[in-house]
Design a protein around this motif. Structure first.
Motif, PDB file in Angstrom:
ATOM      1  N   ASN A   1      39.321  31.591  39.116  1.00 41.53           N
ATOM      2  CA  ASN A   1      38.545  32.002  37.945  1.00 41.53           C
ATOM      3  C   ASN A   1      37.477  33.021  38.347  1.00 41.53           C
ATOM      4  O   ASN A   1      36.705  32.793  39.272  1.00 41.53           O
ATOM      5  N   GLY A   2      37.460  34.181  37.657  1.00 40.79           N
ATOM      6  CA  GLY A   2      36.391  35.154  37.838  1.00 40.79           C
ATOM      7  C   GLY A   2      36.348  35.805  39.204  1.00 40.79           C
ATOM      8  O   GLY A   2      35.270  36.071  39.728  1.00 40.79           O
ATOM      9  N   ARG A   3      37.502  36.121  39.784  1.00 44.67           N
ATOM     10  CA  ARG A   3      37.536  36.747  41.108  1.00 44.67           C
ATOM     11  C   ARG A   3      37.737  38.261  41.052  1.00 44.67           C
ATOM     12  O   ARG A   3      37.977  38.884  42.071  1.00 44.67           O
ATOM     13  N   GLY A   4      37.695  38.869  39.877  1.00 48.62           N
ATOM     14  CA  GLY A   4      37.877  40.319  39.783  1.00 48.62           C
ATOM     15  C   GLY A   4      39.300  40.766  40.040  1.00 48.62           C
ATOM     16  O   GLY A   4      39.536  41.917  40.400  1.00 48.62           O
ATOM     17  N   LEU A   5      40.266  39.871  39.863  1.00 43.90           N
ATOM     18  CA  LEU A   5      41.667  40.210  40.144  1.00 43.90           C
ATOM     19  C   LEU A   5      42.218  41.168  39.101  1.00 43.90           C
ATOM     20  O   LEU A   5      41.968  41.014  37.910  1.00 43.90           O
ATOM     21  N   THR A   6      42.985  42.145  39.553  1.00 42.41           N
ATOM     22  CA  THR A   6      43.713  43.023  38.637  1.00 42.41           C
ATOM     23  C   THR A   6      45.188  42.641  38.560  1.00 42.41           C
ATOM     24  O   THR A   6      45.931  43.161  37.723  1.00 42.41           O
ATOM     25  N   GLU A   7      45.622  41.759  39.448  1.00 44.48           N
ATOM     26  CA  GLU A   7      46.976  41.223  39.424  1.00 44.48           C
ATOM     27  C   GLU A   7      46.958  39.864  40.110  1.00 44.48           C
ATOM     28  O   GLU A   7      46.003  39.526  40.824  1.00 44.48           O
ATOM     29  N   ILE A   8      47.995  39.073  39.893  1.00 40.75           N
ATOM     30  CA  ILE A   8      48.092  37.776  40.549  1.00 40.75           C
ATOM     31  C   ILE A   8      48.544  38.003  41.989  1.00 40.75           C
ATOM     32  O   ILE A   8      49.582  38.612  42.224  1.00 40.75           O
ATOM     33  N   PRO A   9      47.765  37.555  42.976  1.00 40.91           N
ATOM     34  CA  PRO A   9      48.174  37.753  44.372  1.00 40.91           C
ATOM     35  C   PRO A   9      49.581  37.206  44.609  1.00 40.91           C
ATOM     36  O   PRO A   9      49.901  36.091  44.196  1.00 40.91           O
ATOM     37  N   SER A  10      50.410  37.967  45.281  1.00 38.17           N
ATOM     38  CA  SER A  10      51.804  37.564  45.467  1.00 38.17           C
ATOM     39  C   SER A  10      51.929  36.255  46.228  1.00 38.17           C
ATOM     40  O   SER A  10      52.888  35.497  46.027  1.00 38.17           O
ATOM     41  N   ALA A  11      50.966  35.961  47.106  1.00 36.27           N
ATOM     42  CA  ALA A  11      51.021  34.724  47.890  1.00 36.27           C
ATOM     43  C   ALA A  11      50.920  33.484  47.013  1.00 36.27           C
ATOM     44  O   ALA A  11      51.352  32.398  47.426  1.00 36.27           O
TER      45      ALA A  11
END
Length: 473
Positions: free
Chosen positions: A22-32
């Motif tokens: 939540n609220g990590r500044g992600l622009t995409e879901i990390p593939s891992a």
């Protein structure tokens, strides 16, 4: 706050069933994340995610998926097909009308679906239509028997942004390979206040743009250069960014104003088809902004570049790119701004080949005084009222430029190639600045001709352009 990548690694080592991003500044879901097959609870709320990878199908034990306050415009079938999913929350996302309906026995209400175009050109650009209409209570409720409860907010925040796209996988040549930048994390945090990045959702007002220091930037190669600014690929706190900075040794007030206009515009315009701003350095002589890094180059390169860049676009892909840019302009106008520099050089592509409009240095409010740089721009795309310095209907200058861009997309030709400003001025004022013989569709000819009307008041609004393109797509 720990880095998202660290949180994912810890979850993998612990065989965790819960992961909070939540609220990590992600622009995409990390593939891992998609390797965490034992996950039951995944929280991705309050980021800037616009695309859900089909790899989410790997999370077969997932029971709770939280996607609130992102830039998601369509829920793919792979999510709805998760066998154990019981709760799916998506409040504050700019959802679209369905382009391929899910089975009504599985999902009641307006369906949203992710479709891979599978076009021959190898560009899998997702559909780009209008958002579904929210119900009076500000939300749209969905559900399926034995499946997830699904709520999509239609009220404030990102839900009011207008239109977005759900980009599909990308095939074809190696440089168009599917997938993003390998699960990078964009956690861009205000050094002084600890605020989330400006790309995060901002309720009840414009997002704040944090400050950054050049000591935290690792500059890479130059990826673009203009008259007074240069854009480097860079790294900021572990994430890839584009660093746009003023390189002119004499920082004039006009340059400061141009940078300020871009910052103000980008913090006001939050949309899936507009480049995102992360942070700014406003202390002369170091004037710079950190922007979303878009690795697939410009539309100009795609249409007119060398053999390794140029791609022959199918009609379907051409229409999707046109619709994405039109939707961006429709939204920009809806928040009271004019872009004023619409051209193929300023349409960039992300790793998933979603088109995004960039470079807001000439933008200004629709209402209010004419800025000092009103007549700056690129002559090939300029409306006659700008070339002749007649009083403009400001947003209709963008409509004219979009007509030129649409012509360029359809014909594959460079507009007014080799002509000087005087020659372009005469053509623009004729109502037929470019030959339409290369435009095979009669409907597209009529749309382009309307965009080129000498009388600004006779040009369609960008909302009308979007409606026409949706019908023709």
């Amino acid at each position: 706050m720990e880095e998202a990548s660290l949180a994912v690694r810890r979850a993998r080592r612990a065989n965790a069933t819960t992961l909070d991003l939540n609220g990590r500044g992600l622009t995409e879901i990390p593939s891992a994340v998609f390797d965490l097959e034992k996950l039951q609870h995944l929280d991705l709320s309050n980021n800037s995610i616009s695309f859900i990878s089909p790899q989410i199908r790997n999370l077969k034990h997932l029971e709770v998926l939280k996607l609130d306050n992102n830039l998601i415009t369509s829920i793919p079938d792979e999510v709805m097909g998760l066998p154990n999913l019981k709760e799916l929350s998506t409040e504050g996302n700019p959802f679209l009308k369905a382009t391929s309906a899910l089975s009504q026995s599985r999902l009641r209400g307006p369906s949203t679906s992710h479709a891979d175009s599978g076009d021959a050109s190898g560009l899998g650009l997702g559909p780009s239509l209008r958002p579904s209409t929210a119900q009076p209570d500000g939300g749209v409720a969905f559900g399926r028997r034995g499946g997830p409860s699904f709520s999509a907010g239609g009220g404030g925040g990102a839900a009011g942004m207008g239109v977005g796209a759900a980009p599909a996988g990308v095939g074809g040549p190696s440089w168009l390979a599917a997938g993003g930048p390998g699960g990078e994390v964009s956690r861009l945090k205000d050094e002084s206040s600890g605020d989330k990045s400006s790309s995060s959702s901002s309720r009840g007002g414009e997002a704040k743009v944090p400050s950054f220091s050049f000591k935290d930037i690792q500059l890479g190669k130059i990826i673009a250069q203009g008259g007074f600014s240069v854009v480097h690929e860079g790294t900021y706190r572990g994430c890839r960014v584009a660093v746009k900075s003023i390189f002119d040794p004499k920082v004039t007030q006009d340059l400061i104003d141009e940078m300020t206009r871009e910052i103000v515009a980008l913090q006001k315009v939050r949309h899936p088809f507009v480049v995102q701003i992360y942070a700014a350095c406003r202390t002369p002589p170091k004037l710079a902004i950190l922007l979303e890094f878009l690795p697939r180059g410009t539309l100009f390169d795609l249409l007119h570049g060398g053999p390794k860049q140029r791609v022959d676009l199918s009609r379907e892909v051409t229409m999707r790119i046109a619709l994405q840019v039109a939707c961006a302009l429709e939204h920009i106008h809806s928040v009271g701004l004019v872009h004023r520099d619409v051209k193929s050089h300023n349409v960039l592509f992300g790793s998933d080949m979603t088109a995004k409009l960039a470079d807001f240095g000439l933008s200004h409010p629709i209402e209010g005084p004419v800025p000092s740089m009103e007549f700056a721009g690129t002559a090939s795309y300029m409306a006659p009222e700008l070339l002749f310095r007649r009083p403009p209907i400001k947003e209709k200058t963008d409509t004219f430029a979009f007509g030129v861009l649409l012509w360029e997309l359809v014909t594959g030709e460079i507009p007014h190639d080799g002509l000087d400003v005087e020659a372009i001025r005469g053509k623009a004022d004729s109502g037929a600045p470019l030959p339409l013989s290369g435009v095979l569709s009669g409907d597209l000819k009529r749309l382009i001709s309307k965009c080129w009307s000498v009388d600004p008041g006779s040009r369609p609004s960008m909302s009308e352009v979007v409606e026409t393109l949706e019908r023709l797509a």
